[in-house]
Enzyme design. Structure first.
Site, short mmCIF file in Angstrom:
data_model
loop_
_atom_site.label_atom_id
_atom_site.label_comp_id
_atom_site.label_asym_id
_atom_site.label_seq_id
_atom_site.Cartn_x
_atom_site.Cartn_y
_atom_site.Cartn_z
N SER A 57 -10.90 4.34 -13.43
CA SER A 57 -11.24 3.66 -12.19
C SER A 57 -11.28 4.59 -10.98
CB SER A 57 -10.27 2.51 -11.91
OG SER A 57 -8.98 3.01 -11.65
N HIS A 96 -5.14 3.88 -6.95
CA HIS A 96 -6.38 3.57 -6.24
C HIS A 96 -6.32 4.08 -4.81
CE1 HIS A 96 -7.97 0.13 -9.03
NE2 HIS A 96 -8.07 1.32 -9.57
N ASP A 126 -9.50 -4.46 -4.67
CA ASP A 126 -8.52 -4.81 -5.72
C ASP A 126 -7.90 -6.19 -5.58
OD1 ASP A 126 -8.87 -2.35 -6.89
OD2 ASP A 126 -7.12 -1.43 -5.98
#
Length: 183
Positions: A57, A96, A126
């Site tokens: 990701s 992230h 998210d």
């Protein structure tokens, strides 16, 4: 396999005092590793100062298997920083980028933060990953910000988690090696 048999027979042929000394050495190695880990936790201010990237990701910034070094510090999180966070109900931390940060004074806490994150390789933010009813992360969710990394070194960790028997075999062989060493 022959080497393991030789080491095992060497262990069985040891005197009690020598075997006890070797097991104490093994205990000291494990204790030293735990002390270094706890020292890193205190130094970095992060509950987990080292993490491994488990998904794609964050590509192309970080790839699966990269080891990340974290530091929490007292500075507020800024938009654009890569953070590692935990979500209630999930065991594995997520790596992230913070895309929005809102700071405000709230009650006794002068610097309350709301952080929104997104994976570099993901299309949306998210919020779908967060707990039910949660739309922002708070400082309590964030484990630390990324301050460095080693590419692909964490693949060993991923392989050991994917194949737990390999992990136990490797740990057993290393322990046998430490206990049977003559130094």
């Amino acid at each position: 396999m022959e080497w393991v048999k030789e080491q095992w027979s060497g262990l069985m042929g040891m005197h009690k005092r020598e075997a006890l000394t070797q097991f104490v050495n093994l205990g000291l190695i494990v204790t030293s590793a735990l002390m270094m880990w706890k020292s890193l936790i205190l130094f970095t201010g992060s509950e987990s100062p080292v993490v491994v990237v488990l998904s794609g990701s964050m590509e192309p910034g970080f790839y699966r298997g990269d080891i990340l070094f974290l530091h929490m510090g007292r500075k507020p999180i800024r938009a654009g920083e890569v953070v590692v966070f935990n979500i209630e109900g999930r065991d594995i931390p997520i790596v992230h980028r913070s895309i929005k940060v809102h700071e405000r004074s709230e009650g006794s806490s002068p610097h309350h933060m709301d952080v929104l994150t997104k994976g570099d390789n993901n299309h949306g933010d998210d919020r779908a990953l967060y707990a039910d009813g949660q739309t922002w992360l708070n400082r309590k969710h964030i484990m630390g910000r990324v301050v460095g990394y080693l590419p692909y070194v964490g693949m060993v960790t991923i392989l050991m988690n994917d194949y737990p028997y390999a992990k136990y075999a490797l740990i057993s062989i290393l322990a046998l090696f430490v206990v049977t060493s003559k130094d």
